[in-house]
Scaffold this active site. Structure first.
Site, short mmCIF file in Angstrom:
data_model
loop_
_atom_site.label_atom_id
_atom_site.label_comp_id
_atom_site.label_asym_id
_atom_site.label_seq_id
_atom_site.Cartn_x
_atom_site.Cartn_y
_atom_site.Cartn_z
N TYR A 67 23.63 47.25 16.87
CA TYR A 67 22.44 46.50 17.27
C TYR A 67 21.23 47.36 16.89
O TYR A 67 21.22 48.57 17.15
CB TYR A 67 22.51 46.27 18.78
CG TYR A 67 21.29 45.65 19.38
CD1 TYR A 67 21.00 44.30 19.17
CD2 TYR A 67 20.42 46.39 20.17
CE1 TYR A 67 19.87 43.73 19.72
CE2 TYR A 67 19.29 45.83 20.73
CZ TYR A 67 19.02 44.49 20.49
OH TYR A 67 17.91 43.93 21.05
N ARG A 114 16.96 50.32 44.64
CA ARG A 114 17.11 51.13 43.42
C ARG A 114 18.47 51.84 43.41
O ARG A 114 19.00 52.17 42.36
CB ARG A 114 15.95 52.13 43.28
CG ARG A 114 16.07 53.04 42.07
CD ARG A 114 14.74 53.63 41.60
NE ARG A 114 13.97 54.24 42.67
CZ ARG A 114 14.25 55.43 43.21
NH1 ARG A 114 15.27 56.14 42.80
NH2 ARG A 114 13.50 55.91 44.18
N ASP A 170 30.15 48.74 23.18
CA ASP A 170 29.16 47.71 23.52
C ASP A 170 29.87 46.37 23.29
O ASP A 170 30.11 45.97 22.15
CB ASP A 170 27.93 47.86 22.61
CG ASP A 170 26.84 46.84 22.92
OD1 ASP A 170 27.16 45.77 23.50
OD2 ASP A 170 25.68 47.09 22.56
N LYS A 189 22.61 38.32 27.09
CA LYS A 189 23.17 37.42 26.08
C LYS A 189 24.17 36.45 26.71
O LYS A 189 23.79 35.67 27.55
CB LYS A 189 23.78 38.25 24.94
CG LYS A 189 22.91 39.43 24.48
CD LYS A 189 21.64 38.99 23.77
CE LYS A 189 20.62 40.11 23.57
NZ LYS A 189 21.10 41.33 22.95
C1 PLP Z 1 20.63 42.69 22.95
C2 PLP Z 1 21.59 43.78 22.73
C3 PLP Z 1 21.40 45.05 23.28
C4 PLP Z 1 20.15 45.37 24.08
O1 PLP Z 1 20.13 44.63 25.24
P1 PLP Z 1 18.77 44.28 26.04
O2 PLP Z 1 19.29 43.52 27.22
O3 PLP Z 1 17.91 43.48 25.13
O4 PLP Z 1 18.15 45.57 26.41
C5 PLP Z 1 22.35 46.01 23.07
N1 PLP Z 1 23.45 45.76 22.36
C6 PLP Z 1 23.68 44.55 21.79
C7 PLP Z 1 24.92 44.32 21.02
C8 PLP Z 1 22.76 43.53 21.97
O5 PLP Z 1 22.98 42.36 21.41
#
Ligand code: PLP
Length: 397
Positions: free
Chosen positions: A113, A55, A187, A212
């Site tokens: 998002y 952790r 992000d 992703k």
């Molecule tokens: C999918 C996504 C998230 C969240 O990510 P998770 O891995 O599903 O928690 C945040 N920001 C963007 C741009 C995303 O596409």
């Protein structure tokens, strides 16, 4: 039963020393042992580098995190630090808790998002972190806001935004924010460091959903926080991560490490396919709008050309005829699948209004162009002609 056999089963196994494996080992161990108590004390007190408990940190995860940090810092001379989290949402949540110990204002955009918007409104707002939604493409609006709201702790943004594909100027935002002592967070999930490196424009923190493109094969959920700021990363951010238990697990990190090997090839093909599909859709009479930063007609095209190395694999388009027409086209696709994610090797489509943005307030959704006829496409790495034929067929009639 022989008791010695029972003890032998339990005894710690070690890998015989010798030449190293070619691939990253997967360390599925919750804890790490010490030769002596003195060594344990030295590691716990931070006098000696070492692993303690997964952790806190794990060798598989740390190796991957550093590689992603190095990609984000490429060619900047910056030494970046990274921490992996259990998801992209956890990366955002942990970073916010770390940056806002006493609350304050968080300047952001309405076209994030969907999950991020919900996190800000439904969770962080209750912790005294007040999200304020603005158009971050408007530098004067940002400057005015920071001037009038000295309690703004950070600016959080996405560029391109998804599914609208709006482009925000990273260098402009970071230079304004620096003048007001405000942190900046990007992000970078939609781009990956292969396409856009926000730290090279002065951004303080980069987060990803590695779920992703970085994983690329849709096999796990994880996230990452990257920053050049060692004291924040080794201090407060790590502390919040470890104490909230939002840590990544080694297996998901290992899957990302596997996917990362082909990231450059994939991003190239994703971008090529998206560009070809966007041009095809532009010329189709059943399509009323196409959002893709690679199109000359896109309002952010010039800026995207400057701050992105490729235009990426995401686009959205509006089917003339609204919701029913959009759903009909989606149902007729054969090569592309309907799935609420992006960045996988296969082409995926999603209807934002009824899925990713279902819980985002209606006025905010419509103000950001997420209409009922909008379809988001994450182009895969199929042969481009097959992909175009699939959409051509689905849009027929
Ligand atoms: C999918 C996504 C998230 C969240 O990510 P998770 O891995 O599903 O928690 C945040 N920001 C963007 C741009 C995303 O596409």
């Amino acid at each position: 039963m022989n008791r010695q056999l029972a003890s032998l089963c339990v005894q710690k196994l070690s890998v015989p020393t010798g030449n190293p494996p070619q691939q990253l080992p997967l360390h599925l161990s919750s804890s790490f042992s010490f030769e002596t108590v003195e060594e344990s004390i030295a590691v716990f007190e931070g006098q000696k580098e070492g692993f303690v408990y997964s952790r806190y940190a794990n060798p598989t995860i740390s190796a991957l995190a550093q590689r992603i940090a190095d990609l984000e810092a490429f060619d900047t001379g910056i030494h970046a630090h990274a921490l992996m989290t259990s998801s992209g949402m956890a990366a955002i949540h942990v970073l916010m808790l770390a940056l806002f110990p006493k609350g304050g204002k968080l300047l952001t955009q309405g076209n994030l998002y969907g999950g991020t918007t919900e996190l800000f409104i439904k969770v962080l707002a209750g912790l005294n972190i007040e999200p304020v939604f603005a158009d971050l493409r408007d530098a004067h609006q940002v400057e005015d806001f920071l001037q009038n709201n000295p309690d703004t702790g950070a600016i959080f943004l996405e560029t391109p935004s998804n599914p609208g594909m709006d482009i925000v100027d990273l260098a402009t935002i970071s230079s304004i924010a620096k003048r007001y002592g405000c942190k900046t967070i990007v992000d970078n999930t939609c781009c990956t460091p292969l396409i856009q490196r926000p730290m090279s424009h002065g951004i303080d923190f980069v987060i990803h959903s590695t779920t992703k493109y970085l994983n690329g094969h849709g096999t796990g959920i994880a996230g990452i926080i990257v920053s050049p700021d060692e004291s924040w990363m080794r201090g407060r951010v790590w502390e919040v991560l470890k104490l909230t238990g939002a840590t990544c697990n080694a297996f998901d990190a290992w899957m990302v490490a596997n996917g990362l090997r082909t990231l450059a090839l994939r991003m190239q093909r994703h971008s090529e396919n998206a560009g070809r599909l966007a041009h095809f859709l532009m010329s189709h009479p059943a399509v009323s709008r196409v959002n893709y930063p690679g199109l000359n007609s896109h309002p952010g095209h010039a800026l995207a050309s400057r701050q992105m190395d490729l235009f990426g694999g995401l686009l959205s388009f509006e089917v003339a005829g609204g919701r029913d027409a959009a759903l009909r086209v989606m149902n007729k696709l054969r090569l592309a699948s309907i799935a609420p994610t992006f960045g996988d090797v296969e082409t995926l489509v999603l209807h934002p209004a009824t899925s990713s943005h279902l819980k985002v307030p209606l006025d905010m959704r419509l103000a950001n162009g997420i209409t009922d006829g909008l379809v988001r496409v994450s182009t895969g790495i199929e042969a481009p002609n097959d992909l175009i034929s699939d959409f051509e067929e689905a849009l027929r009639g």
